[in-house]
Design a protein around this motif. Sequence first.
Motif, PDB file in Angstrom:
ATOM      1  N   MET A  70       0.836  -1.197   0.000  1.00 14.19           N
ATOM      2  CA  MET A  70       0.000   0.000   0.000  1.00 14.19           C
ATOM      3  C   MET A  70       0.877   1.255   0.000  1.00 14.19           C
ATOM      4  O   MET A  70       2.071   1.198   0.265  1.00 14.19           O
ATOM      5  N   ASP A  71       0.259   2.392  -0.252  1.00 14.60           N
ATOM      6  CA  ASP A  71       0.991   3.664  -0.230  1.00 14.60           C
ATOM      7  C   ASP A  71       1.475   4.023   1.163  1.00 14.60           C
ATOM      8  O   ASP A  71       2.403   4.813   1.316  1.00 14.60           O
ATOM      9  N   THR A  72       0.846   3.468   2.195  1.00 10.29           N
ATOM     10  CA  THR A  72       1.194   3.803   3.578  1.00 10.29           C
ATOM     11  C   THR A  72       2.355   2.994   4.115  1.00 10.29           C
ATOM     12  O   THR A  72       2.807   3.239   5.229  1.00 10.29           O
ATOM     13  N   GLY A  73       2.843   2.012   3.365  1.00 13.51           N
ATOM     14  CA  GLY A  73       4.010   1.247   3.790  1.00 13.51           C
ATOM     15  C   GLY A  73       5.246   2.128   3.843  1.00 13.51           C
ATOM     16  O   GLY A  73       5.360   3.122   3.116  1.00 13.51           O
ATOM     17  N   PHE A  74       6.185   1.768   4.692  1.00 10.34           N
ATOM     18  CA  PHE A  74       7.376   2.604   4.900  1.00 10.34           C
ATOM     19  C   PHE A  74       8.166   2.805   3.616  1.00 10.34           C
ATOM     20  O   PHE A  74       8.466   3.940   3.230  1.00 10.34           O
ATOM     21  N   LEU A  75       8.531   1.716   2.940  1.00  7.83           N
ATOM     22  CA  LEU A  75       9.336   1.841   1.725  1.00  7.83           C
ATOM     23  C   LEU A  75       8.560   2.533   0.609  1.00  7.83           C
ATOM     24  O   LEU A  75       9.119   3.350  -0.133  1.00  7.83           O
ATOM     25  N   ASN A  76       7.273   2.233   0.485  1.00 13.59           N
ATOM     26  CA  ASN A  76       6.473   2.876  -0.559  1.00 13.59           C
ATOM     27  C   ASN A  76       6.258   4.353  -0.276  1.00 13.59           C
ATOM     28  O   ASN A  76       6.196   5.157  -1.204  1.00 13.59           O
ATOM     29  N   SER A  77       6.145   4.727   0.993  1.00 17.96           N
ATOM     30  CA  SER A  77       6.015   6.155   1.290  1.00 17.96           C
ATOM     31  C   SER A  77       7.323   6.886   0.984  1.00 17.96           C
ATOM     32  O   SER A  77       7.303   8.036   0.542  1.00 17.96           O
ATOM     33  N   LEU A  78       8.465   6.224   1.193  1.00 14.50           N
ATOM     34  CA  LEU A  78       9.748   6.822   0.797  1.00 14.50           C
ATOM     35  C   LEU A  78       9.829   6.975  -0.721  1.00 14.50           C
ATOM     36  O   LEU A  78      10.265   8.015  -1.226  1.00 14.50           O
ATOM     37  N   LEU A  79       9.429   5.939  -1.441  1.00 10.25           N
ATOM     38  CA  LEU A  79       9.439   6.008  -2.897  1.00 10.25           C
ATOM     39  C   LEU A  79       8.502   7.102  -3.401  1.00 10.25           C
ATOM     40  O   LEU A  79       8.829   7.841  -4.333  1.00 10.25           O
ATOM     41  N   LYS A  80       7.346   7.191  -2.792  1.00  7.67           N
ATOM     42  CA  LYS A  80       6.357   8.191  -3.201  1.00  7.67           C
ATOM     43  C   LYS A  80       6.868   9.605  -2.935  1.00  7.67           C
ATOM     44  O   LYS A  80       6.655  10.511  -3.738  1.00  7.67           O
ATOM     45  N   SER A  81       7.565   9.804  -1.814  1.00  9.17           N
ATOM     46  CA  SER A  81       8.091  11.134  -1.507  1.00  9.17           C
ATOM     47  C   SER A  81       9.216  11.537  -2.463  1.00  9.17           C
ATOM     48  O   SER A  81       9.488  12.715  -2.645  1.00  9.17           O
ATOM     49  N   MET A  82       9.881  10.547  -3.074  1.00 14.10           N
ATOM     50  CA  MET A  82      10.937  10.846  -4.040  1.00 14.10           C
ATOM     51  C   MET A  82      10.417  10.875  -5.472  1.00 14.10           C
ATOM     52  O   MET A  82      11.194  10.937  -6.415  1.00 14.10           O
ATOM     53  N   GLY A  83       9.103  10.771  -5.622  1.00 13.39           N
ATOM     54  CA  GLY A  83       8.513  10.867  -6.954  1.00 13.39           C
ATOM     55  C   GLY A  83       8.305   9.536  -7.646  1.00 13.39           C
ATOM     56  O   GLY A  83       7.869   9.505  -8.796  1.00 13.39           O
ATOM     57  N   GLY A  84       8.603   8.439  -6.983  1.00 16.16           N
ATOM     58  CA  GLY A  84       8.398   7.125  -7.580  1.00 16.16           C
ATOM     59  C   GLY A  84       6.990   6.627  -7.351  1.00 16.16           C
ATOM     60  O   GLY A  84       6.172   7.262  -6.692  1.00 16.16           O
ATOM     61  N   LYS A  85       6.713   5.469  -7.893  1.00 14.73           N
ATOM     62  CA  LYS A  85       5.396   4.891  -7.655  1.00 14.73           C
ATOM     63  C   LYS A  85       5.536   3.664  -6.758  1.00 14.73           C
ATOM     64  O   LYS A  85       6.608   3.035  -6.722  1.00 14.73           O
ATOM     65  N   PRO A  86       4.476   3.340  -6.018  1.00 15.85           N
ATOM     66  CA  PRO A  86       4.550   2.234  -5.057  1.00 15.85           C
ATOM     67  C   PRO A  86       4.865   0.904  -5.736  1.00 15.85           C
ATOM     68  O   PRO A  86       4.488   0.657  -6.869  1.00 15.85           O
ATOM     69  N   VAL A  87       5.583   0.076  -5.013  1.00 13.53           N
ATOM     70  CA  VAL A  87       5.963  -1.256  -5.490  1.00 13.53           C
ATOM     71  C   VAL A  87       5.251  -2.293  -4.620  1.00 13.53           C
ATOM     72  O   VAL A  87       5.278  -2.192  -3.396  1.00 13.53           O
ATOM     73  N   PRO A  88       4.626  -3.285  -5.233  1.00 12.62           N
ATOM     74  CA  PRO A  88       3.990  -4.342  -4.428  1.00 12.62           C
ATOM     75  C   PRO A  88       5.044  -5.348  -3.936  1.00 12.62           C
ATOM     76  O   PRO A  88       5.213  -6.433  -4.496  1.00 12.62           O
ATOM     77  N   TRP A  89       5.766  -4.974  -2.887  1.00  8.29           N
ATOM     78  CA  TRP A  89       6.917  -5.744  -2.404  1.00  8.29           C
ATOM     79  C   TRP A  89       6.560  -7.186  -2.095  1.00  8.29           C
ATOM     80  O   TRP A  89       7.245  -8.102  -2.544  1.00  8.29           O
ATOM     81  N   THR A  90       5.526  -7.392  -1.297  1.00  8.99           N
ATOM     82  CA  THR A  90       5.215  -8.750  -0.840  1.00  8.99           C
ATOM     83  C   THR A  90       4.554  -9.599  -1.919  1.00  8.99           C
ATOM     84  O   THR A  90       4.461 -10.815  -1.759  1.00  8.99           O
TER      85      THR A  90
END
Length: 192
Positions: A21-41
């Motif tokens: 989700m967008d609220t995950g730690f790594l995805n929120s970091l990616l989102k803040s740097m302009g990237g899009k969320p990754v479905p890690w699991t």
Amino acid sequence: MPRVLPSVVWAFVMMWMFSPMDTGFLNSLLKSMGGKPVPWTFQYYWPFLFIVNGFIGCSLGMVIFSSAIKSIPQELIMAAKVDGASGLTIVRRIILPLIKWQIAFVVAYQTLSLLASFEYILLTLDGGPGYYSTEVLILQAYHLAFGQYLAAMRFGYAAVFVTILLVVGLVLSIVYWKVFRLRELMIEPKLE
């Protein structure tokens, strides 16, 4: 509670960090740097499980190795430095030979504990995503025995899987006993 709580907390922390989700730690970091969320699991489930189990598994090794290295007399290392030995030579010729029993123990213990390691897979992905893509043999035995809410318990099949793991563990134990010469650890020291 003391036995189960740390595992559950660790699983929740790792699920939050790697949340798709967008609220995950790594995805929120990616989102803040302009990237899009990754479905890690969902996309990287095996690396995720290696990270989850790896941090838990390496903690015991770090404690054992750090205490073993600190127990090496500093005079040996200082003498090697005075004789002109490089850092790599000190590690190869002094440190590794002096901690060979700790290395043997950690290798044997960690590989044997991986045979019964299903706790974090069960707590994080439960053998998923998809159709049991991360289900290991011991987790499959658990699902067969207790997974269908008492509707279709297959204790016999689960017992077969556990027996196979027991035989593999015994064979690996014998191999480690011979290869690492663990019998030498039990010999009484010779005092002169």
